[in-house]
Design a protein around this motif. Structure first.
Motif, PDB file in Angstrom:
ATOM      1  N   GLU A   1       1.736   5.818   3.023  1.00  0.00           N
ATOM      2  CA  GLU A   1       0.808   4.770   2.573  1.00  0.00           C
ATOM      3  C   GLU A   1      -0.525   5.343   2.096  1.00  0.00           C
ATOM      4  O   GLU A   1      -1.287   4.645   1.417  1.00  0.00           O
ATOM      5  CB  GLU A   1       0.591   3.756   3.696  1.00  0.00           C
ATOM      6  N   SER A   2      -0.800   6.581   2.451  1.00  0.00           N
ATOM      7  CA  SER A   2      -2.023   7.208   1.970  1.00  0.00           C
ATOM      8  C   SER A   2      -1.809   8.710   1.906  1.00  0.00           C
ATOM      9  O   SER A   2      -0.808   9.227   2.412  1.00  0.00           O
ATOM     10  CB  SER A   2      -3.196   6.867   2.891  1.00  0.00           C
TER      11      SER A   2
ATOM     12  N   PHE B   1       1.246   5.265  -1.348  1.00  0.00           N
ATOM     13  CA  PHE B   1       0.717   6.475  -1.971  1.00  0.00           C
ATOM     14  C   PHE B   1       1.840   7.253  -2.650  1.00  0.00           C
ATOM     15  O   PHE B   1       1.705   7.692  -3.778  1.00  0.00           O
ATOM     16  CB  PHE B   1       0.017   7.347  -0.941  1.00  0.00           C
TER      17      PHE B   1
ATOM     18  N   THR C   1       0.854  -1.187   0.000  1.00  0.00           N
ATOM     19  CA  THR C   1       0.000   0.000   0.000  1.00  0.00           C
ATOM     20  C   THR C   1       0.890   1.237   0.000  1.00  0.00           C
ATOM     21  O   THR C   1       1.410   1.650   1.027  1.00  0.00           O
ATOM     22  CB  THR C   1      -0.914   0.016   1.229  1.00  0.00           C
TER      23      THR C   1
END
Length: 121
Positions: free
Chosen positions: A101-102, A29, A27
């Motif tokens: 990750e985001s 980003f 995951t």
């Protein structure tokens, strides 16, 4: 969950070359800096080379002119081309990346499991 997986280590004679690769997966980003650290027995882990997402690179004095770091942002890979290898380059080489990750998360440091590079005389 983010993983960094290295490949390309091995045994080489002095003066030879090796190319290390590291793939970031999971995951992700965004990835900011990526780099290669190394740790020889009895020594602390030290920076070998690093590269930003924009392509700016930095090298330890001991590897300047012999090692070249590069990355493929589209595939989340980082590479280390090592030429004119010396016995003192013998170490475990670790891939490192700072990854968010985001959109809303902070960046965290991630490390690979390490790959052994041995340079014989």
């Amino acid at each position: 969950q983010v993983q960094l997986v290295e490949s390309g280590g091995g045994l080489v004679q002095a003066g030879g070359s090796l190319r290390l690769s590291c793939a970031a997966s999971g995951t992700i980003f965004s990835i900011n800096a990526m780099g290669w650290y190394r740790q020889a027995p009895g020594n602390q882990r030290e920076l070998g080379a690093a590269i930003t997402s924009g392509g700016s690179s930095d090298y330890a004095d001991s590897v300047k002119g012999r090692f070249t770091i590069s990355r493929d942002n589209s595939k989340n890979w980082v590479y280390l081309q090592m030429n004119s290898l010396k016995p003192e380059d013998t170490a475990v080489y670790y891939c490192h990346a700072t990854i968010a990750e985001s959109y809303s998360s902070y960046e965290h440091n991630y490390w690979g499991q390490g790959t052994q590079v041995t340079v014989s005389t």
